[in-house]
Design an enzyme around this catalytic site. Structure first.
Site, mmCIF file in Angstrom:
data_model
loop_
_atom_site.group_PDB
_atom_site.id
_atom_site.type_symbol
_atom_site.label_atom_id
_atom_site.label_comp_id
_atom_site.label_asym_id
_atom_site.label_seq_id
_atom_site.Cartn_x
_atom_site.Cartn_y
_atom_site.Cartn_z
ATOM 1 N N ASN A 39 48.241 45.360 38.042
ATOM 2 C CA ASN A 39 48.500 43.976 37.644
ATOM 3 C C ASN A 39 50.000 43.730 37.532
ATOM 4 O O ASN A 39 50.773 44.620 37.147
ATOM 5 C CB ASN A 39 47.726 43.581 36.379
ATOM 6 C CG ASN A 39 47.919 44.514 35.203
ATOM 7 O OD1 ASN A 39 48.190 45.703 35.375
ATOM 8 N ND2 ASN A 39 47.775 43.989 34.006
ATOM 9 N N GLU A 41 52.301 40.792 35.898
ATOM 10 C CA GLU A 41 52.323 39.568 35.101
ATOM 11 C C GLU A 41 53.617 38.789 35.335
ATOM 12 O O GLU A 41 54.552 39.276 35.989
ATOM 13 C CB GLU A 41 52.114 39.935 33.626
ATOM 14 C CG GLU A 41 50.740 40.574 33.432
ATOM 15 C CD GLU A 41 50.404 40.892 31.983
ATOM 16 O OE1 GLU A 41 51.291 40.856 31.120
ATOM 17 O OE2 GLU A 41 49.216 41.181 31.744
ATOM 18 N N CYS A 50 46.070 40.213 39.336
ATOM 19 C CA CYS A 50 45.271 41.352 38.871
ATOM 20 C C CYS A 50 45.454 42.576 39.773
ATOM 21 O O CYS A 50 45.845 42.458 40.946
ATOM 22 C CB CYS A 50 43.796 40.978 38.856
ATOM 23 S SG CYS A 50 43.322 39.842 37.539
ATOM 24 N N GLU A 52 43.139 44.402 41.108
ATOM 25 C CA GLU A 52 42.223 44.356 42.256
ATOM 26 C C GLU A 52 42.828 43.511 43.377
ATOM 27 O O GLU A 52 42.734 43.855 44.562
ATOM 28 C CB GLU A 52 40.868 43.769 41.845
ATOM 29 C CG GLU A 52 40.115 44.588 40.812
ATOM 30 C CD GLU A 52 40.441 44.190 39.369
ATOM 31 O OE1 GLU A 52 41.594 43.789 39.088
ATOM 32 O OE2 GLU A 52 39.533 44.294 38.529
ATOM 33 N N CYS A 83 37.615 40.476 36.595
ATOM 34 C CA CYS A 83 37.508 39.059 36.219
ATOM 35 C C CYS A 83 36.744 38.300 37.307
ATOM 36 O O CYS A 83 36.503 38.817 38.409
ATOM 37 C CB CYS A 83 38.897 38.465 36.010
ATOM 38 S SG CYS A 83 39.778 38.109 37.546
ATOM 39 N N CYS A 86 38.446 38.098 40.716
ATOM 40 C CA CYS A 86 38.469 39.362 41.459
ATOM 41 C C CYS A 86 37.083 39.726 41.975
ATOM 42 O O CYS A 86 36.961 40.377 43.012
ATOM 43 C CB CYS A 86 39.051 40.472 40.596
ATOM 44 S SG CYS A 86 40.847 40.312 40.425
#
Ligand code: THU
Length: 130
Positions: A39, A41, A50, A52, A83, A86
Site C-alpha cells: 500500500n 498512502e 492498496c 493488491e 477491500c 480490490c
C-alpha cells in the site's frame, strides 16, 4: 520463495504513515511469474492505493493478464480480507476458483476464493452490447 513470503517481504516497503497499517500482496500468474505490491498512502487520503492494486499494476505492466493465485498479509489481529475495490480488481484478472490466502504477520492464515470474496460479480457478460 513462497507467494506469502513474497507478500511478507514487499510489505516491509509499504508507505503507510497515516494508517500505520502496512499491507503486502503478491500474485502468481499463469506463466508462473510473481508480482508484488504494497500500500502507498497519500496526504490526500483518497489518493492512496492498496497492496493488491500495486501487485496487479506490476503484473499488467509486465504484460501479463491471468492471476492463478494470490496472497495478502497485514499486521492485523485476524487475516484482513481485501477491500471492495480490490475484490473487483482481482476478479478482473482471476477466475472465481482462484484461491487467495490472507495472513497476519503473527502466522494466522485463511484461504478464500475470488467467488467467495465477490459473489455476483459485475463482469463483461453484463455488457452484451459493448
Ligand atoms: N489496505 C490494503 O492495502 N489492502 C487491503 O486489503 C486492505 C487495506 C490498505 C489501504 C490503506 O493504506 C490501509 O490498508 C488502511 O486501510
Amino acid at each position: 520463495m513462497s507467494l506469502m513470503d513474497a507478500a511478507r517481504a514487499v510489505r516491509e516497503n509499504a508507505y503507510a504513515p497515516y494508517s500505520k497499517f502496512k499491507v503486502g500482496a503478491a500474485v502468481r500468474t499463469a506463466s508462473g511469474n510473481v508480482y508484488t505490491g504494497c500500500n502507498v498512502e497519500n496526504v490526500a487520503y483518497p489518493e492512496g492505493t492498496c497492496a493488491e492494486a500495486g501487485a496487479i499494476a506490476a503484473m499488467i505492466a509486465a504484460g501479463e493478464r491471468e492471476i492463478v493465485e494470490a496472497a495478502v498479509i497485514a499486521g492485523s489481529p485476524s487475516p484482513v480480507p481485501p477491500c471492495g475495490g480490490c475484490r473487483q480488481k482481482l476478479a478482473e484478472f482471476a477466475t472465481g476458483h482462484v484461491q487467495i490466502t490472507l495472513a497476519t504477520t503473527g502466522g494466522e492464515t485463511r484461504t478464500v476464493s475470488v467467488a467467495e470474496l465477490l459473489p455476483g460479480a459485475f463482469d463483461a457478460g453484463h455488457m452484451p452490447d459493448s
